[in-house]
Design a protein around this motif. Structure first.
Motif, PDB file in Angstrom:
ATOM      1  N   SER A 482      26.309   0.468 -39.096  1.00  0.00           N
ATOM      2  CA  SER A 482      27.513  -0.224 -39.339  1.00  0.00           C
ATOM      3  C   SER A 482      28.662  -0.068 -38.260  1.00  0.00           C
ATOM      4  N   THR A 483      28.475   1.064 -37.395  1.00  0.00           N
ATOM      5  CA  THR A 483      29.761   1.459 -36.673  1.00  0.00           C
ATOM      6  C   THR A 483      29.709   0.645 -35.326  1.00  0.00           C
ATOM      7  N   ARG A 484      30.754   0.541 -34.866  1.00  0.00           N
ATOM      8  CA  ARG A 484      30.947  -0.263 -33.535  1.00  0.00           C
ATOM      9  C   ARG A 484      29.854   0.570 -32.653  1.00  0.00           C
ATOM     10  N   ASN A 485      29.199  -0.570 -31.951  1.00  0.00           N
ATOM     11  CA  ASN A 485      27.988  -0.072 -31.095  1.00  0.00           C
ATOM     12  C   ASN A 485      28.195  -0.599 -29.678  1.00  0.00           C
ATOM     13  N   LEU A 486      28.402  -1.878 -29.473  1.00  0.00           N
ATOM     14  CA  LEU A 486      28.157  -2.530 -28.271  1.00  0.00           C
ATOM     15  C   LEU A 486      29.649  -2.453 -27.521  1.00  0.00           C
ATOM     16  N   THR A 487      30.445  -2.038 -28.031  1.00  0.00           N
ATOM     17  CA  THR A 487      31.687  -1.867 -27.400  1.00  0.00           C
ATOM     18  C   THR A 487      32.166  -0.441 -27.291  1.00  0.00           C
ATOM     19  N   THR A 488      31.282   0.439 -27.564  1.00  0.00           N
ATOM     20  CA  THR A 488      31.599   2.008 -27.503  1.00  0.00           C
ATOM     21  C   THR A 488      30.457   2.628 -26.643  1.00  0.00           C
ATOM     22  N   GLY A 489      29.742   1.890 -25.851  1.00  0.00           N
ATOM     23  CA  GLY A 489      28.720   2.354 -24.803  1.00  0.00           C
ATOM     24  C   GLY A 489      27.347   2.851 -25.317  1.00  0.00           C
ATOM     25  N   SER A 490      27.065   2.177 -26.469  1.00  0.00           N
ATOM     26  CA  SER A 490      25.706   2.308 -26.978  1.00  0.00           C
ATOM     27  C   SER A 490      24.928   0.962 -27.226  1.00  0.00           C
ATOM     28  N   TYR A 491      24.110   0.661 -26.698  1.00  0.00           N
ATOM     29  CA  TYR A 491      23.121  -0.405 -27.098  1.00  0.00           C
ATOM     30  C   TYR A 491      21.882   0.100 -27.970  1.00  0.00           C
ATOM     31  N   ARG A 492      21.692   1.295 -27.972  1.00  0.00           N
ATOM     32  CA  ARG A 492      20.890   2.091 -28.639  1.00  0.00           C
ATOM     33  C   ARG A 492      20.993   1.992 -30.193  1.00  0.00           C
ATOM     34  N   CYS A 493      19.966   1.143 -30.841  1.00  0.00           N
ATOM     35  CA  CYS A 493      20.193   1.153 -32.416  1.00  0.00           C
ATOM     36  C   CYS A 493      18.716   1.219 -32.719  1.00  0.00           C
ATOM     37  N   ASN A 494      18.476   0.372 -33.846  1.00  0.00           N
ATOM     38  CA  ASN A 494      16.824  -0.117 -34.225  1.00  0.00           C
ATOM     39  C   ASN A 494      16.479  -1.269 -33.490  1.00  0.00           C
ATOM     40  N   ASN A 495      15.571  -1.281 -32.717  1.00  0.00           N
ATOM     41  CA  ASN A 495      14.829  -2.171 -32.063  1.00  0.00           C
ATOM     42  C   ASN A 495      14.057  -3.012 -33.022  1.00  0.00           C
ATOM     43  N   THR A 496      14.433  -4.380 -33.094  1.00  0.00           N
ATOM     44  CA  THR A 496      13.799  -5.256 -33.944  1.00  0.00           C
ATOM     45  C   THR A 496      13.523  -6.423 -33.244  1.00  0.00           C
ATOM     46  N   THR A 497      12.178  -7.263 -33.565  1.00  0.00           N
ATOM     47  CA  THR A 497      11.616  -8.080 -32.869  1.00  0.00           C
ATOM     48  C   THR A 497      11.943  -9.332 -34.041  1.00  0.00           C
ATOM     49  N   PHE A 498      12.558 -10.672 -33.481  1.00  0.00           N
ATOM     50  CA  PHE A 498      12.672 -11.853 -34.301  1.00  0.00           C
ATOM     51  C   PHE A 498      11.733 -12.898 -33.885  1.00  0.00           C
ATOM     52  N   THR A 499      10.747 -13.330 -34.793  1.00  0.00           N
ATOM     53  CA  THR A 499       9.746 -14.431 -34.240  1.00  0.00           C
ATOM     54  C   THR A 499      10.042 -15.732 -34.984  1.00  0.00           C
ATOM     55  N   TYR A 500       9.821 -16.586 -34.038  1.00  0.00           N
ATOM     56  CA  TYR A 500      10.188 -18.189 -34.421  1.00  0.00           C
ATOM     57  C   TYR A 500       8.748 -19.123 -34.220  1.00  0.00           C
ATOM     58  N   ASP A 501       8.245 -19.523 -35.223  1.00  0.00           N
ATOM     59  CA  ASP A 501       6.943 -20.370 -34.942  1.00  0.00           C
ATOM     60  C   ASP A 501       7.511 -21.724 -34.909  1.00  0.00           C
ATOM     61  N   ILE A 502       7.247 -22.315 -33.471  1.00  0.00           N
ATOM     62  CA  ILE A 502       7.699 -23.619 -33.392  1.00  0.00           C
ATOM     63  C   ILE A 502       6.545 -24.537 -33.505  1.00  0.00           C
ATOM     64  N   PRO A 503       6.827 -25.381 -34.062  1.00  0.00           N
ATOM     65  CA  PRO A 503       5.800 -26.799 -34.323  1.00  0.00           C
ATOM     66  C   PRO A 503       5.581 -27.422 -32.803  1.00  0.00           C
ATOM     67  N   ALA A 504       4.420 -27.931 -32.572  1.00  0.00           N
ATOM     68  CA  ALA A 504       4.077 -28.908 -31.598  1.00  0.00           C
ATOM     69  C   ALA A 504       4.874 -30.016 -31.476  1.00  0.00           C
ATOM     70  N   SER A 505       5.451 -30.521 -32.724  1.00  0.00           N
ATOM     71  CA  SER A 505       6.396 -31.698 -32.877  1.00  0.00           C
ATOM     72  C   SER A 505       7.902 -31.373 -32.360  1.00  0.00           C
ATOM     73  N   ALA A 506       7.995 -30.043 -32.020  1.00  0.00           N
ATOM     74  CA  ALA A 506       9.425 -29.883 -31.593  1.00  0.00           C
ATOM     75  C   ALA A 506       9.503 -30.017 -29.870  1.00  0.00           C
ATOM     76  N   TRP A 507       8.341 -30.197 -29.465  1.00  0.00           N
ATOM     77  CA  TRP A 507       8.420 -30.216 -27.723  1.00  0.00           C
ATOM     78  C   TRP A 507       8.762 -31.694 -27.319  1.00  0.00           C
ATOM     79  N   GLN A 508       9.181 -31.794 -26.039  1.00  0.00           N
ATOM     80  CA  GLN A 508       9.348 -32.985 -25.449  1.00  0.00           C
ATOM     81  C   GLN A 508       7.811 -33.657 -25.320  1.00  0.00           C
TER      82      GLN A 508
END
Length: 544
Positions: A482-508
């Motif tokens: 919960s502390t300030r991180n990105l402004t105090t010289g640390s990008y090191r927190c908890n690595n997390t991956t967000f996934t998004y299932d994109i349907p074929a209908s979304a494409w051009q």
């Protein structure tokens, strides 16, 4: 160690000794260094029993006389409702001196060894000090005598406050802060400052009683107009990803040199000093791994070990993956293999006293880089270093004039360089970043998954996406400090991956048309500017 002992002249009256007065214990190391520990409470809010009240090198006074060198803000202000501090001292086996400070559930030791210009320190606590919620030892030395410390944390010439009360700016727009002296804990063995013919260094132990793992960053120094504050962090809340460890004897040594880098002091004699929590080598074990296969040779690999009692790490050999972690406390540990700073393998290992646990070669099985992708921006390595401003993140504020514009032109896959994609994204600063890409006819006919990896987030920030006219659902926030991180010289927190299932209908519908992906940071938190909801990017890719 002979060189370190011989560089200081010894007055003819110098002798290894402990002297006692009403208010102080004074130690002469017989190596040009003398120091006094305060015994009594003098009523000052900036001085405490247990402080280093005087420190002299060849008779020259270095210690700030208005404020002691101490743990946190003083030994009498560690635990709520506990202000009493006891200080005792003794000579042991002629050649050693121990000063013991007892403050609530914390015991701190100052030790000297005949003929060495060192102050050996060790701290043991059974419960975390409650007033500040952390443990750090701050040496407060004269800035005029030790002018040369880390530049990013030199606040002596700053003229304005940038953020909170601890990030400042120079007239030219460059920023300075105690936070920007940080380094990954695995990358440093000593910190300090130098002056004319003198260097003062804090040399760390194996950091088994710390928390945050091998890549943890925390402040190490602050150079004010009057003081050079050299800080040893035992544990600290800033960007902290795990619980604190108690019941460990944490030791670190002030080493005085003539300006050159210090060598690692011998501490084997601690076994004779009656230190609470001391565990000799015979009570420790070792883990050795034959090798690690499946590594990407473009990256360094680190093997980390952690449980609620202790933490350790070891570098993997670049050619074979061999690793060895020595002097570990007995117990069962989670063993994590990191590709740079990204966990790519996790397993359990047990350590027994006075034994070596040998692990057969194993293969990495969880590297997201190995998944086939249509396109990828960045490397899955747990850092944003390859992105825009990635080389400056840990040593300056994001508003610093040396930073490139955080809101660059839109990104075109296969054309735009990765180094122009922003390492950080804020809701208020550079939101709604656009990525253009094309798909082949066969790819247009299928649904695909998009992944966004982050290394840290602040104020509940998380990424959501739109692709042409399609929008993803809003993801839940990741678990982050919960502390300030990105402004105090640390990008090191908890690595997390967000996934998004994109349907074929979304494409051009046509392979010649550009698909437009917009990445946005969302949050219900209403903080603003560089403290608005934000994320640190690890990698973004569209899977095949």
């Amino acid at each position: 160690m002979i060189l370190a002992c011989s560089i200081f002249s010894k007055p003819s009256i110098a002798a290894f000794s402990l002297s006692t007065s009403t208010d102080f214990y004074t130690v002469d190391t017989n190596a040009g260094l003398t120091f006094s520990i305060r015994r009594t409470d003098n009523g000052s809010s900036t001085q405490s029993p247990g402080d280093i009240a005087s420190l002299k090198v060849n008779g020259v006074k270095y210690q700030n006389q208005s404020r002691g060198s101490q743990i946190n803000s003083g030994f009498d202000w560690l635990y709520s409702n506990t202000s009493s501090v006891s200080v005792s001292a003794q000579v042991i086996n002629t050649n050693y001196i121990k000063v013991t400070v007892q403050a609530g559930d914390l015991t701190h030791y100052y030790m000297a060894r005949n003929g060495y210009p060192h102050i050996y320190m060790a701290t043991h606590f059974t419960t975390e000090p409650s007033v500040h919620g952390h443990v750090r030892y701050i040496l407060r030395m004269s800035r005029s005598l030790l002018p040369y410390g880390p530049e990013p944390s030199d606040i002596s010439q700053t003229v304005s406050t940038v953020e909170a009360g601890d990030i400042f700016a120079l007239n030219n727009g460059e920023t300075r802060s105690k936070h920007y002296s940080n380094m990954r804990i695995k990358d440093w063995q000593f910190i300090g400052a130098t002056g004319s013919g003198v260097g003062m260094w804090l040399v760390r132990d194996n950091y088994e009683g710390g928390s945050g793992g091998p890549f943890y960053r925390s402040l190490l120094n602050q150079g004010s107009a009057t003081d050079q504050e050299i800080t040893y962090i035992v544990n600290y809340a800033q960007a902290q990803t795990e619980g604190y460890r108690t019941g460990i004897l944490n030791h670190y040594t002030l080493v005085v040199t003539n300006g050159e880098d210090p060598t690692t002091p011998d501490t084997s004699w601690f076994s004779n000093m009656g230190l609470t929590g001391y565990v000799a080598d015979s009570g420790r074990g070792r883990v050795a791994g034959v090798g690690i296969s499946g590594r990407d040779t473009n990256f360094d690999y680190t093997v980390g070990f952690a449980n609620t009692t202790a933490q350790y790490w070891a570098d993997a050999n670049p050619s074979s993956g061999y690793f060895s972690s020595d002097d570990m406390l007995p117990g069962t540990y989670t063993m994590t293999t990191y590709k740079n700073e990204l966990a790519v393998d996790t397993r359990s290992v047990s350590v027994q006293a006075d034994q070596v646990t040998i692990l057969n070669s194993f293969s990495i099985n969880n590297d997201p880089q190995n998944t086939n992708s249509i396109w990828r921006i960045g490397n899955w390595d747990g850092t944003p270093n390859e992105f825009l401003n990635g080389d400056k993140l840990t040593t300056m504020h994001p508003s610093d004039v040396r930073m490139s514009n955080w809101d660059p032109a839109n990104f075109i896959v296969s054309t735009t360089n990765t180094a122009t994609f922003p390492a950080y994204m804020w809701k208020d600063i550079n939101n709604d970043h656009i990525i253009y890409f094309k798909l082949s006819s066969s790819q247009l006919a299928q649904a695909h998954q998009l992944r966004i990896g982050i290394t840290c987030a602040f104020a509940g920030g998380r990424p959501t996406i739109t692709v042409n006219n399609w929008s993803s659902a809003f993801p839940s926030p990741s678990s982050q400090p919960s502390t300030r991180n990105l402004t105090t010289g640390s990008y090191r927190c908890n690595n997390t991956t967000f996934t998004y299932d994109i349907p074929a209908s979304a494409w051009q519908s046509n392979a010649n048309d550009w698909n437009i992906l917009t990445v946005s940071v969302i949050s219900g938190t209403s903080t603003t500017g560089y403290l608005s909801p934000s994320i640190s990017i690890d990698a973004i890719d569209l899977l095949d």
